[in-house]
Motif scaffolding. Structure first.
Motif, PDB file in Angstrom:
ATOM      1  N   TRP A  33       0.682  -0.720   0.302  1.00  0.00           N
ATOM      2  CA  TRP A  33       0.336  -0.315  -0.288  1.00  0.00           C
ATOM      3  C   TRP A  33       0.873   1.377  -0.198  1.00  0.00           C
ATOM      4  CZ3 TRP A  33      -4.686  -1.582   4.137  1.00  0.00           C
ATOM      5  CH2 TRP A  33      -5.022  -2.158   2.984  1.00  0.00           C
ATOM      6  N   GLY A  34       2.852   1.117   0.508  1.00  0.00           N
ATOM      7  CA  GLY A  34       3.176   2.289  -0.291  1.00  0.00           C
ATOM      8  C   GLY A  34       3.013   3.168   0.603  1.00  0.00           C
ATOM      9  N   TYR A  48       6.277  10.389  -1.432  1.00  0.00           N
ATOM     10  CA  TYR A  48       4.647  11.124  -1.251  1.00  0.00           C
ATOM     11  C   TYR A  48       3.673  11.491  -2.264  1.00  0.00           C
ATOM     12  CZ  TYR A  48       6.636   7.288   1.862  1.00  0.00           C
ATOM     13  OH  TYR A  48       7.578   6.269   2.150  1.00  0.00           O
ATOM     14  N   GLU A  49       2.785  11.210  -1.992  1.00  0.00           N
ATOM     15  CA  GLU A  49       2.217  12.031  -2.450  1.00  0.00           C
ATOM     16  C   GLU A  49       1.138  13.605  -1.521  1.00  0.00           C
ATOM     17  OE1 GLU A  49      -1.255   9.746  -5.574  1.00  0.00           O
ATOM     18  OE2 GLU A  49      -1.324   9.545  -3.965  1.00  0.00           O
ATOM     19  N   LYS A  50       0.677  15.048  -1.771  1.00  0.00           N
ATOM     20  CA  LYS A  50      -0.004  15.251  -1.323  1.00  0.00           C
ATOM     21  C   LYS A  50      -0.827  15.463  -0.836  1.00  0.00           C
ATOM     22  CE  LYS A  50      -1.933  17.786  -4.819  1.00  0.00           C
ATOM     23  NZ  LYS A  50      -2.003  19.887  -4.992  1.00  0.00           N
ATOM     24  N   VAL A  51      -1.239  15.081  -0.138  1.00  0.00           N
ATOM     25  CA  VAL A  51      -2.360  15.088   1.057  1.00  0.00           C
ATOM     26  C   VAL A  51      -3.336  16.553   1.240  1.00  0.00           C
ATOM     27  CG1 VAL A  51      -3.280  13.917   2.976  1.00  0.00           C
ATOM     28  CG2 VAL A  51      -1.453  13.454   2.581  1.00  0.00           C
ATOM     29  N   VAL A  97      -2.205   4.243   0.639  1.00  0.00           N
ATOM     30  CA  VAL A  97      -1.786   4.631  -0.444  1.00  0.00           C
ATOM     31  C   VAL A  97      -0.704   3.735  -1.360  1.00  0.00           C
ATOM     32  CG1 VAL A  97      -2.250   6.629   0.488  1.00  0.00           C
ATOM     33  CG2 VAL A  97      -0.277   5.624   1.216  1.00  0.00           C
ATOM     34  N   GLY A  98      -0.464   4.446  -2.177  1.00  0.00           N
ATOM     35  CA  GLY A  98       0.621   3.877  -2.628  1.00  0.00           C
ATOM     36  C   GLY A  98       0.340   2.358  -3.989  1.00  0.00           C
ATOM     37  N   PHE A  99       0.909   1.767  -3.717  1.00  0.00           N
ATOM     38  CA  PHE A  99       1.297   0.888  -4.832  1.00  0.00           C
ATOM     39  C   PHE A  99      -0.093   0.495  -4.971  1.00  0.00           C
ATOM     40  CE2 PHE A  99       0.516  -3.671  -6.083  1.00  0.00           C
ATOM     41  CZ  PHE A  99       1.881  -3.719  -6.964  1.00  0.00           C
ATOM     42  N   PHE A 100      -1.396  -0.031  -3.960  1.00  0.00           N
ATOM     43  CA  PHE A 100      -2.417  -0.190  -4.685  1.00  0.00           C
ATOM     44  C   PHE A 100      -3.290   0.469  -5.928  1.00  0.00           C
ATOM     45  CE2 PHE A 100      -7.522  -1.944  -2.916  1.00  0.00           C
ATOM     46  CZ  PHE A 100      -7.535  -2.956  -3.405  1.00  0.00           C
ATOM     47  N   ALA A 101      -3.473   1.939  -5.181  1.00  0.00           N
ATOM     48  CA  ALA A 101      -3.960   2.824  -5.991  1.00  0.00           C
ATOM     49  C   ALA A 101      -3.675   3.175  -6.338  1.00  0.00           C
ATOM     50  CB  ALA A 101      -4.357   4.122  -5.209  1.00  0.00           C
TER      51      ALA A 101
END
Length: 313
Positions: A83-84, A153-156, A263-267
């Motif tokens: 899930w990263g 990582y992506e912004k939140v 977050v991460g891999f799955f999405a």
């Protein structure tokens, strides 16, 4: 000559159909490979039921009906590798619905952690302005994005409450839910939080899910609020003011805690497949237009050629 051109036109049409079919077959194979991979991940997980003693000895978890428990080692693997999430190694296990797994299409779970922050005083619970608190939390999440993006990582974005904070003073259980947006994701993430207060800290049960799962998660919160039993000496009522540390913040501070979400891999992988599908479809469309455009031009030239010759003759 006309037959040759018509044959050439037919050949181009056939090639375009073959290419379109090949693209569809390729996409189908890729989707099948992804499904095989996710199935293998789900099948590799080893689950437990019954009463589970957490690895830190602080408490036990009685796995409720309709759920299964994934131990700490596997849970940390899911959080970081699948899930990263940043690697914290702090998960004590996960509770998944009976017929779901970490790579299921509609996967969600309760992640279990323990935070030894001290004894949380709860005398402020009825005085908290949660809307004012939400405004502060949104700004803090925004301010933290610089470091998060720098780490890859992506912004939140904290969108708002998905379920307003509620504290059960008798059971010493606090729960609330946040709606979170990661990067440019089209689907927001649900972060449903449950905190069970103990003598030296709090046991954390975070529901990690999408907003589409809100109804299911909210309807199952009651199933996990009574499954925690602190071991003797670690219960809230065992607090000894002479020797025990009091937490630096109380109920409001728990609600304002940091975000952990799926977050991460799955999405990201789902986005990847979507991009691949669009790219293949786009390439097929472009090539089809090229083929059909060439064919229409050839047909026009074939039909007009005798007329031009007559005028020129």
């Amino acid at each position: 000559m006309k037959k040759t051109l018509l044959l050439f036109s037919f050949t181009l049409s056939s090639l375009s159909a073959v290419f379109a079919q090949t693209a569809q077959d390729s996409l189908a194979l890729m989707a099948q490979a992804y499904q095989t991979y996710t199935d293998s991940i789900n099948a590799s997980m080893k689950y437990e039921k019954g009463t589970i003693k957490l690895s830190n000895g602080i408490a036990t978890i009685k796995v409720p009906a309709g759920y299964k428990y994934l131990d700490a080692k596997q849970s940390n693997y899911v959080l970081t590798e699948l899930w990263g999430n940043p690697d914290r190694g702090s998960s004590l296990g996960m509770l998944f619905p009976e017929h779901a797994g970490p790579m299921s299409d509609s996967s969600w779970c309760f992640n279990i952690e323990y935070d030894e922050i001290g004894y949380v005083e709860d005398d402020d619970a009825e005085d908290i302005d949660y809307e004012e608190l939400l405004t502060t939390m949104k700004q803090e999440v925004t301010d933290a994005n610089t470091d998060r993006v720098a780490q890859g990582y992506e912004k939140v974005e904290l969108v708002g409450w998905a379920s307003n904070p509620f504290y059960d003073a008798d059971k010493k259980i606090l729960h609330w839910a946040k709606e979170i947006k990661f990067g440019d994701s089209e689907e927001n993430t649900l972060n449903y939080n449950v905190r069970v207060l103990g003598r030296k800290g709090v046991l954390i049960l975070n529901a990690i899910a999408s907003m589409n799962d809100l109804k299911a998660v909210k309807g199952n919160v009651h199933a996990v609020t009574d499954i925690v039993a602190f071991t003797d000496g670690n219960k809230y009522e065992n607090f000894n003011p002479d020797v025990d540390q009091v937490a630096a913040y109380s109920i409001g501070g728990l609600v304002a805690g940091k975000v952990l979400a799926k977050v991460g891999f799955f999405a990201g992988l789902l986005k990847f497949w979507k991009v691949i599908a669009i790219a293949i479809a786009g390439a097929g469309t472009s090539l089809w237009k090229w083929f059909t455009g060439r064919r229409e031009n050839d047909e026009r030239r074939t039909l007009n050629q005798p007329e031009r010759r007559s005028l020129e003759g």
